[in-house]
Every structure is written in structure tokens, then in C-alpha cells.
Motif scaffolding. Structure first.
Motif, PDB file in Angstrom:
ATOM      1  N   ARG A  12       0.745  -1.164  -0.050  1.00 58.60           N
ATOM      2  CA  ARG A  12      -0.068  -0.162  -0.024  1.00 58.60           C
ATOM      3  C   ARG A  12       0.714   1.209   0.027  1.00 58.60           C
ATOM      4  O   ARG A  12       2.051   1.129   0.381  1.00 58.60           O
ATOM      5  N   GLU A  14      -0.337   5.895  -0.065  1.00 59.49           N
ATOM      6  CA  GLU A  14      -1.493   6.739   0.131  1.00 59.49           C
ATOM      7  C   GLU A  14      -2.278   6.454  -0.920  1.00 59.49           C
ATOM      8  O   GLU A  14      -1.917   6.558  -2.323  1.00 59.49           O
ATOM      9  N   GLY A  15      -3.647   6.385  -0.696  1.00 63.06           N
ATOM     10  CA  GLY A  15      -4.343   6.111  -1.651  1.00 63.06           C
ATOM     11  C   GLY A  15      -4.981   4.893  -2.032  1.00 63.06           C
ATOM     12  O   GLY A  15      -5.877   4.946  -2.599  1.00 63.06           O
ATOM     13  N   THR A  16      -4.082   3.762  -1.895  1.00 60.48           N
ATOM     14  CA  THR A  16      -4.608   2.472  -2.073  1.00 60.48           C
ATOM     15  C   THR A  16      -5.498   2.377  -0.812  1.00 60.48           C
ATOM     16  O   THR A  16      -5.352   2.658   0.004  1.00 60.48           O
ATOM     17  N   ASN A  17      -6.736   2.066  -1.258  1.00 61.33           N
ATOM     18  CA  ASN A  17      -7.754   2.070   0.000  1.00 61.33           C
ATOM     19  C   ASN A  17      -8.547   0.913  -0.030  1.00 61.33           C
ATOM     20  O   ASN A  17      -9.824   0.734   0.826  1.00 61.33           O
ATOM     21  N   PHE A  65      -7.233   4.531  -5.205  1.00 60.41           N
ATOM     22  CA  PHE A  65      -6.763   5.526  -5.856  1.00 60.41           C
ATOM     23  C   PHE A  65      -5.343   5.779  -5.470  1.00 60.41           C
ATOM     24  O   PHE A  65      -4.706   6.838  -5.090  1.00 60.41           O
TER      25      PHE A  65
END
Lengths: 271, 774
Positions: A12, A14-17, A65
Motif C-alpha cells: 500500500r 497513500e490512496g490504495t484503499n 486511488f
């Protein structure tokens, strides 16, 4: 290998959610997943948090994202991976360890050159792209998928060829395109087509059943060796029947359709 | 700014002014408030002057700005808090775990769930994309600062008619533009942070044209042993500012939100609308939850209205008479050259404050560093109950923390509203059911919201058991409550739904608000969830107008009465006043309710789509002659009439019975009767399940009242013939058979409407206006 010894790196930034549900999906098939930030693999973390990619048995790219996807989806994540752990990743794939990318994870695998990877395991530059949906909109929908793989893909060994599953999807860019004029033929020749969108009862998919306009209704492909799978729909969202959108109105097994993807890869590793 | 006559620039190398209040006349005080955009009344300016007289000095501009934020309606609820205290705050409940920035209720033995709703109306009227996006950002921070992982979003939106023709009042943007912007903002922010948008609502009326409403709600799940405080643990702690840099965006957001919009708000207040950045927010969520999980922090609070000026004092004061010393130089800035007062009050987005014991500071910074999130110690808590702010070595603010954050409270004058009644009813002339039902399904307030819903990821996190649409895949109809299963491995479900009827509330604020609450609770029961709590966003007009305040007061009384009677707690809430619009007409009074419920076993949940032919259709509850403000009257020109009342005890009795029947899996489908009455409810069940129905109007009933009255405490239930006897035994006289499922048409009152045309009528309108196809 015992199931609990199968170490899964759910990568992960930032933005992998969708990493929490990806983590849970591997937990549900008995593996030992871990959420790992790219910086932990790149040595850019305190000592106690540093990790080596080679210590893992499966690598999973979750949806989301990544880095905001303000340029082409998955492009920034892929560029950071290449610069941080490019050689380790290549080695991981070369050793035929399984790699799964769902949604933004699929987009990232294509940007990395790990899919379709007609030559070698990882092309220098991307040779395909997941382009904007024909509708021009973000689409959150159920889809029917037919397993069209003839046995090459490690993630569908437990799914009968021709079986239709229901996986939901949610994306704005899912239309698989390539400048290669023989793109679709090569995918077929190499047994790289894994999932196709179909309509109810297996009919030819027209919008919204093919929600993005992907040519030949392709929803997911693997690499020639069959150990890397990328797909737009989300198997990790349907691990029990109770997250199937129509579960209140039809009968079916307790297990959700997505479970088979995770059981397939575990079966190979725990044999 | 009031710099010329009354302000004296201090001899320091940055902008700092002493404002001469002590020798100011009343006129001067009014001018200071207006020229500095403080939004403070003359009386408030006088209280402030008295305070500084006791301090023996004049205030700085920083101090006045700070008071302008803290004492705004938005921050201190000065017009509403006495009314809320009188009617609502007395609703107590043992399952309330916290009433912090978000309310927290008990979910299971180990977990609580957080809930909150708030408004982002004024920014969205100016810039809908940014307004809606930052609304989501703010509500998510409220959930996170309880230590909770966000698991669901809701977005009730109110706009003018989308097909509105003719000239718009000055300064007003077209409803279609506003809706499009707000939906895009929610989509791009909500989807990017990976929180499913599971519920919401759309309300269209001319009265929202000049002042749209954008409310946002969120739910979170938290381990009970990780529930956080929103304040420091005591003196001597470090305050660490987390997240985005501070800039000039979002200056005076709260004072903007605490006044009427005007025809020039666009130009005057653009700077009050902040910019959202979900990809700064997403890692903040991870990192904040991680430092909380590791036990490194003592408190956490989000920077919303008023920015630093509000959060610092509030976190210190609630720690027990503490104060704080702030080193404003440490605050990371977007650009150089900000005046200290701008830094102090800026509402730049994506910022949180955490407090910790000094020995944990380094470990906290390490976690944020891994996520590349800025984290900067900017203040320390002290045992002196004063807030002191320093800039380049100069003390620029030094005030009693309680005075600074307290704010006034008013009992403003009000007049009680006249309410709609049966005596003055005019029943409109209406066509046959075969025309009325499709017409109602096509009304934008009823019609499919699929155009918006499918742009929102309502399934991310993989835990959505019932979404906003139910029935056939890719041809689904409207659901009631949504259900998520927030604890992995557990089938215990958290249900959430919006309820609001602004038309009822306008015609009869007391009964309308009770009906709004009941509608939300009925939605929970319809899916098999036991009502557990509500949270509300009360969107009303200018409280300085006595008639507006009278409406508000009656609405709050209704809210309190139904919640007390049902023992439903309200662990959080939000008030948005001054929703007047640029022509001063005022929005429809809009008590937006989000209700939450718990379903012990989600596998027993019930959806609203008819399941198969040959089942009995029951009306649960009684229909009364309550046509006031109904969809039928609004559409066909009726007037007067009684607005539906709610009898909480009857609601309690019937909903218990329904839940019992659902627990025994006796009910195949269930849908709440609300807008458009029984006729629309049955039509919706037909179109979502693609199953027809025959409905028999009971002998002796007034047909049009029976079909279209929107009386409360009613549901439609589908029960198989084999389960009918047991169902009837449980329900007793509270359910009666009104028909049977089957065929390809809805047959009622001499009309027969094909299910396919019901679906067309319902599904097309929004697509036709906004473009695209299902």
C-alpha cells in the motif's frame, strides 16, 4: 507449505484503499497477510518496520486511488515501485510467485509492464492501458464474469472453465486497450484471458454488463506464465454471499463467488 | 479592516494591530465588527470590551479574530443551544459511549460505532464541488478523532428544481450545476478515501434554489478500549499539528456560515471555501488510527471551523482548566507572508491535532513520517487556564480560555407557527391511479437517483450487505436502510438511513420533525434492524427572525419528544441556521435525520423488492386521513390538511412485532410507506423485484386517502402463504391483507400498470436531465 505459512504482502501507499478487505480475504483462506507500505520494502522506514519482498509468497495490489490517480490510473504507484524495488519485484515475478492486482492494482500491474508482458516478465514501458470507461463516468455495478482461462492462471485453478461468477466493480478507467494490433490474439494464444464480462445467463455483454466498453469484454488477464493476474472487478468484496448485491432475492451457497480466486492460489501454494 | 482609525499597528516586523475598543463608541464597535468581518453583534462587542477592560488593555486583531470565530453561530450555537437544552439534551441513554466530535454508541461487546452528520451548505452554494468534498473531509475527521475507522458515508442533498426555467435570482447558480458539482465532489473525495457512500437522499424544491443544502454524514467503528478523547490529558503535554499546510483558503468560513447568503456572496466569500485533498486525508486516517491504536496519544481533534483558534482552546479547556502556549511560527504554511491572525483562524483542510505525553512525541512523528504526513509539535498544554499565542517572539494573544471558547447564549424572540389542519383542507381533483402512480414515480423527489448512486463506490471495504438500491442486478429499485458489517468475521450489521420531510416540517414543524425521525426509524425496521440512535442536522433559517426561530423551536420540540418517548439517544447533532438564500425567502425547514440501527444477524436482513408471485401483501399499521403537505397535494394542487402525526408508543409496538416476524424469517420483503403513500411503496416493490401485484382497496375506505395518505407507522410486507398464519398471529390487528403478488402489472383501483412501465417512469427522469443511461 501450510496455509498459515503463506505470507502475503498486501502492498500500500497513500490512496490504495482496498487493502483491508484484501487482507481479510487472504485471512479467510487461512493465509498470513500483512499490510506493507512501499517505503517498508524500500528501506525507507525505521529498522523495526523494514521488510523484504523476497520474504513473501504472494504479492497483492489492492484497489483504490494510489497517490490520488491524478494522472493515468496506477502510473504514479508504478513509477515509485519501479524506482524503489524494481529489481526485487522482477525477481519475485520471475520466480513465479503469485501476484494479484485488483482494480487500481490491475492498472498498476499494466503500468509496471507486468501485464500483459508478452515478452519477458516485465516490459520496460507499458504495452497496454486501462482507459476511461465508455460512459465517461465512475461506475459502481455488479458484473457477471465468465472464467475463460484454459488452465494457465494460478488464481482460477479452482474455478471451472466457463463458470459464471458475480463480482462487483467500481472504477472510472477499466477499458483494456493496446496499440498492439495482435493484442487480443496474443492474449488468446498465450491463454492470458482470464475473465470476460457476460450478460445474465452468459449472453454477450452489452452495457451495463460490460461496464467500460473493454474490447472482447475482457475484465481480467494474466501473464504468459499465469502467476500474475490483474482484474477490474473485486473478488475480495464477495467473500460471503451476504455481500452479493442480490443475495436477499436468490438462493446460493454461503460462500461468496470471490472466495474461489483466493482458494485457487492457496491450493497451488499449499499442495 | 478597521485599521485606520481604531487600529494601531504594533512596532513589530509583521502585521499586528492593537484595536482600541476601550475608548470606542457603539458606532465604532459596530464598525470594527463589520470591517474585520467578525460577525459579532454590538452586545457581543460590548461584552468583549468589558473583558479587555478588566485585562487592562486593548485586544490585538488576532484576539478579536479569534473571538469572531469562537463566538460564531457555527461554533457556539448561541441561538440554538438553549432550545436544544430545553428539549433534546435531556435524552439520556446508557449505550452512549461518547458525545465527542462524533457520538459513539455501543455496537457489540468489544466495539462502538461513531456517527455524525453536519452541514456544508453555504460553501456548496458558492462552489459545490469543493463544498461537498470538504464536507466529506470534515465529517470523516470527526469520526477519526474518536479513534474510529470510517465505514460509511451518507449525503443528503437539497436543491432547486433541476428543470428550473427562467431567470435565477442574482448570485444564484442553477440547481443542475450545483447538483452536478456536489455529486462530483462527493464522488472524487469519498471514493478516493475508500469509504463507501451507503445512504443519502435528494430533495428538490424551489425553496432550495437560492440556498442549497449539502449535508454529509459518516459512520465509524472503534474498539471500545481505543475510544479517544477530543481533548488533552492534562498540563505539560505536546500538541502536534497533523496533515495539510495552512494557507489563506478557508478564512472566515464559520462567520460566512453564520450569516445569510447574499447576491454577492460569490465574490465576497470565495476565500471562505476551502480546497479538499483526499490524498492527503487518506494516509492521515491510517496514521491517526495507528498512533491511537499504539496508545501513543491522549487526545485527538479535527481542525474544522475556526481552525487552530478553536481547536487549541477546546482541547486544553476540556482537559480540566488547562491552557496552552502556542508557537505559531512552527505551523507549516502553504505560502509565506500570511499575517499571524490568518494562520490562527485559517480553515485549511486535512488538518488534525493530537495531544501526547512529551516522551511519545518522537514515536508519533515516526508513524506520520512513514506515511509522508506532516506532523509538527506547535503547542504545549499548561496548568494556567489561558490560551497564549506567540509569533516571532511576540505574544499576540493572551486570553482566558473559557472566555475565548465559551461564547454567548441567547433566548431570542420567537413566534409559534401556524400549522396546516384538516379544517382548511382542499382535496385536489386527481386522475386515475393509472396516471397518478407513474406521475409520482417520475417526481424527482421519488425517482431513481441511480445517476448519482452508481458514481459513488457503495461497496468499498467489502462489507456492504444492503446498499442504497435493491432488487434485480443492474435494474435495481429503491431500498430502505443500508447495512454494513463493520467487524470482519462477524455478521452483526450496522444499518443507517436518512429521514426527512421538509414539506411536512414547513406545514407543521412539530409533527413534521417527528415524522422525519419516524421515517428514518421505519427504514431501519424495514430491513430488520433495531433502531439504536439518531443524529441530526437541523437546517433552518435566520434565528434573528422570530417566525423562523418559532419554526426551529417547534421542530426541536418534536425531535426531543419522539426520541424521549422511544428512548432513542441523540449522541451527536449539528445546527445550520441562516439558510435564507439571497432573496430572503428561507429554505424549507429541513431537519435531516440519520438513524442507525443494529441487526444482530445480517443474514436475516430483508430487502424491499417483491420476491416472487403468489405471496400475500400486508399493510402493517393504519392509514389515517393525513393528507397535509403530501406528495399528492403538492403535485395536484391540494392545500391544507392534517400533517401526519406520530404516536411513538404505537410505533414501538408495531416495530417490535415486525422485528419478531423478521427474526423468524417470515417476511419476504418489506418497505416503508412514506412519500406518495401506500401506492408508491407498493409500486416501488413491484419495480425493484420485477413482480406485479394486485391491491384491493378495503371496503369503506376513502380510496384516494387510503392510496396516497402519508400516515406514519406503516410498512408493506410480503409474506408467503405458508408463513401467513404465523405472521398474522404475531401482528394481530396491526396488519391486514391488501392483495397478492403476481403477474406483470400493478393492478389497483381499477387501473393496471405494467411493471416495466413503472420501472421506466421511476428510473428515467434524472438520467434524462443529467445525461447518460442506466
Amino acid at each position: 507449505m501450510k496455509a498459515e505459512d503463506v505470507k502475503v504482502c498486501v502492498i500500500r501507499i497513500e490512496g490504495t484503499n482496498c487493502e483491508d478487505e484484501m487482507y481479510q480475504a487472504f485471512r479467510m483462506v487461512g493465509a498470513s497477510p500483512e499490510l506493507v507500505h512501499l517505503k517498508q520494502l524500500a528501506g525507507k522506514a525505521p529498522d523495526h518496520a523494514k521488510r523484504n519482498l523476497e520474504d513473501y509468497d504472494i504479492l497483492a495490489f489492492p484497489g483504490g486511488f494510489s497517490a490520488g490517480d491524478y494522472v493515468r490510473a496506477g502510473a504514479i504507484f508504478a513509477a515509485r515501485i519501479k524506482s524503489d524495488i524494481g529489481p526485487q519485484l522482477r525477481k519475485f515475478v520471475e520466480s513465479e510467485k503469485p501476484v494479484l492486482g485488483v482494480c487500481n492494482g490491475f492498472q498498476t500491474l499494466v503500468e509496471l509492464g507486468l501485464l500483459p508482458a508478452f515478452e519477458g516478465v516485465m516490459s520496460e514501458t507499458p504495452t497496454a492501458a486501462l482507459s476511461t470507461n465508455d460512459s465517461g463516468r465512475f461506475e459502481c455495478r455488479p458484473t457477471y464474469l465468465r472464467n475463460d482461462n484454459r488452465g494457465n492462471c494460478i488464481f482460477t485453478s479452482e474455478i471451472k472453465k466457463g463458470k459464471i461468477s458475480m463480482f462487483p466493480l467500481a472504477h472510472a478507467e477499466g477499458k483494456l486497450l493496446s496499440a498492439d494490433p495482435r493484442f487480443l490474439e496474443k492474449l488468446e494464444e498465450n491463454d492470458q484471458v482470464v475473465f470476460r464480462y457476460v450478460g445474465p445467463g452468459g449472453a454477450k455483454a452489452v452495457y451495463p454488463w460490460n461496464p467500460n466498453g473493454s474490447p472482447s469484454d475482457i475484465a481480467g488477464i494474466c501473464n504468459p506464465a499465469g502467476n500474475v493476474l490483474g482484474m477490474m472487478p473485486h473478488p475480495e468484496r464477495v467473500m460471503t454471499r451476504y455481500t452479493h448485491q442480490d443475495w436477499t432475492s436468490c438462493k446460493g451457497p454461503e460462500e461468496g463467488d470471490g472466495m474461489a480466486v483466493f482458494r485457487s492460489v492457496m491450493k497451488k501454494l499449499t499442495k | 479592516m478597521a485599521k485606520k482609525a481604531l487600529s494601531v499597528k504594533r512596532d513589530v516586523p509583521f502585521p499586528l494591530y492593537d484595536v482600541d475598543l476601550l475608548s470606542a463608541s457603539d458606532e465604532d464597535l459596530k464598525r470594527v465588527s463589520s470591517e474585520m468581518s467578525l460577525g459579532l453583534s454590538l452586545d457581543e462587542m460590548k461584552v468583549i470590551t468589558d473583558y479587555f477592560r478588566k485585562e487592562g488593555r486593548n485586544p490585538t486583531d488576532v484576539e478579536l479574530e479569534s473571538l469572531g470565530q469562537a463566538w460564531s453561530e457555527h461554533c457556539c450555537y448561541k441561538s440554538s443551544k438553549n432550545i436544544l437544552k430545553e428539549f433534546v439534551f435531556s435524552v439520556k441513554h446508557p449505550d452512549v459511549l461518547s458525545r465527542g466530535d462524533a457520538g459513539v454508541m455501543s455496537f457489540d461487546d468489544d466495539h462502538g460505532y461513531a456517527l455524525r452528520i453536519e452541514s456544508h451548505n453555504h460553501p456548496s452554494a458558492i462552489e459545490p464541488y469543493g463544498g461537498a468534498a470538504t464536507g466529506i473531509g470534515g465529517i470523516i475527521r470527526d469520526i477519526v478523532c474518536m479513534g474510529a475507522q470510517p465505514v460509511g458515508l451518507g449525503d443528503p442533498l437539497c436543491f432547486g428544481p433541476l428543470d428550473r426555467k427562467g431567470e435565477l435570482p442574482p448570485g444564484t447558480k442553477h440547481p443542475k450545476y450545483l447538483l452536478s458539482g456536489a455529486v462530483s465532489g462527493i464522488r472524487d473525495y469519498g471514493n478516493r478515501i475508500g469509504v463507501p457512500t451507503i445512504t443519502g437522499g435528494f430533495f428538490f424544491d424551489e425553496r432550495y434554489t437560492t440556498n442549497c443544502l449539502v449535508n454529509v454524514s459518516a459512520l465509524g467503528i472503534v474498539r471500545k478500549d481505543e475510544l479517544t478523547n477530543n481533548f488533552a490529558g492534562g498540563p505539560g503535554e505536546t500538541m502536534i499539528l497533523i496533515g495539510g499546510r495552512t494557507g489563506r483558503d478557508g478564512i472566515h468560513g464559520v462567520t460566512f456560515a453564520s450569516a445569510d447568503l447574499t447576491s454577492t456572496s460569490d465574490e465576497d466569500s470565495r476565500g471562505a471555501v476551502q480546497l479538499g485533498d483526499p490524498i492527503t486525508k487518506e494516509p492521515i486516517i491510517h496514521a491517526c488510527l495507528e498512533v491511537n491504536h499504539l496508545g501513543l496519544i491522549t487526545g485527538m481533534k479535527d481542525l474544522g471551523g475556526g481552525g487552530l483558534s478553536c481547536v487549541v482552546g477546546e482541547m486544553a479547556l476540556s482537559a480540566g482548566e488547562c491552557g496552552a502556549d502556542v508557537d505559531l511560527d512552527k505551523v507549516p504554511l502553504k505560502e509565506p507572508g500570511l499575517a499571524p491572525w490568518e494562520i490562527w483562524v485559517s480553515e485549511s483542510q486535512e488538518r488534525m491535532m493530537v495531544t501526547c505525553k512529551p516522551e511519545n512525541t518522537e514515536k508519533i512523528l515516526e508513524v506520520f513520517s512513514l506515511w509522508d504526513v506532516l506532523a509538527t509539535p506547535v503547542a504545549v498544554t499548561t496548568d494556567v487556564p489561558r490560551t497564549r499565542v506567540y509569533w516571532k517572539g511576540t505574544k499576540i494573544l493572551d486570553m482566558d480560555t473559557e472566555f475565548l471558547t465559551g461564547g454567548p447564549a441567547y433566548n431570542r424572540p420567537y413566534v409559534n407557527p401556524e400549522v396546516s389542519c384538516k379544517d382548511k383542507e382542499t382535496f385536489p381533483k386527481i386522475p386515475s391511479a393509472g396516471e397518478v402512480i407513474p406521475e409520482m414515480l417520475s417526481d424527482l423527489n421519488i425517482a431513481s437517483k441511480e445517476w448519482a448512486i452508481r458514481q459513488f463506490d457503495f461497496e468499498v471495504r467489502g462489507a456492504t450487505a444492503l446498499g442504497p438500491m435493491v432488487g434485480k442486478l443492474n435494474a435495481a429499485g429503491p431500498g430502505d436502510a443500508s447495512i454494513v458489517m463493520p467487524v470482519p468475521g462477524s455478521f452483526r450489521g450496522l444499518a443507517a438511513v436518512m429521514g426527512c420531510n421538509p414539506w411536512f416540517t414547513e406545514a407543521d414543524p412539530y409533527n413534521g420533525t417527528m415524522s422525519s425521525v419516524e421515517e428514518a426509524l421505519r427504514g431501519l425496521v424495514a430491513v430488520g434492524a433495531r433502531p439504536d440512535a439518531i443524529t441530526n442536522c437541523l437546517n433552518f433559517g435566520n434565528p434573528e427572525k422570530p417566525d423562523r426561530l418559532g419554526v426551529f423551536r417547534e421542530a426541536v420540540r418534536g425531535l426531543g419528544d419522539i426520541c424521549k418517548a422511544l428512548e432513542i439517544p441523540i449522541p451527536s447533532g449539528n445546527v445550520s441556521l441562516y439558510n435564507e438564500g439571497s432573496v430572503g425567502e428561507g429554505v424549507l425547514p429541513t431537519p435531516m435525520i440519520m438513524a442507525t440501527g443494529i441487526i444482530e444477524d445480517t443474514r436475516k436482513a430483508v430487502s424491499a423488492d417483491f420476491k416472487e408471485p403468489g405471496n400475500r401483501i400486508y399493510l402493517v399499521g393504519k392509514t389515517k386521513d393525513e393528507m397535509g403537505a403530501s406528495l399528492l397535494f403538492r403535485k395536484y394542487g391540494g392545500s391544507g390538511g392534517a400533517v401526519p402525526a406520530s404516536d411513538p408508543m404505537v410505533f414501538k409496538r408495531i416495530s417490535e412485532k415486525l422485528l419478531t416476524a423478521m427474526g423468524k424469517k417470515l417476511i419476504r420483503s418489506c418497505h416503508d410507506c412514506s412519500d406518495g403513500g401506500l401506492a408508491v411503496a407498493v409500486a416501488e416493490m413491484c419495480l425493484s423485484g420485477r413482480v406485479g401485484a394486485r391491491i384491493d382497496v378495503p371496503k369503506g375506505a376513502q380510496e384516494n386517502v387510503w392510496l396516497y395518505s402519508e400516515s406514519n407507522t406503516r410498512w408493506i410486507a410480503e409474506v408467503s402463504k405458508s408463513a401467513a398464519a404465523e405472521f398474522e398471529r404475531i401482528m394481530g390487528s396491526d396488519a391486514e391483507v391488501i392483495g397478492e403478488t403476481g403477474g406483470d402489472a400493478l393492478t389497483v383501483a381499477g387501473s393496471s400498470i405494467p411493471v416495466s412501465s413503472l420501472y421506466e417512469s421511476w428510473s428515467r427522469p434524472l438520467w434524462d436531465i443529467m445525461g447518460g443511461t442506466a
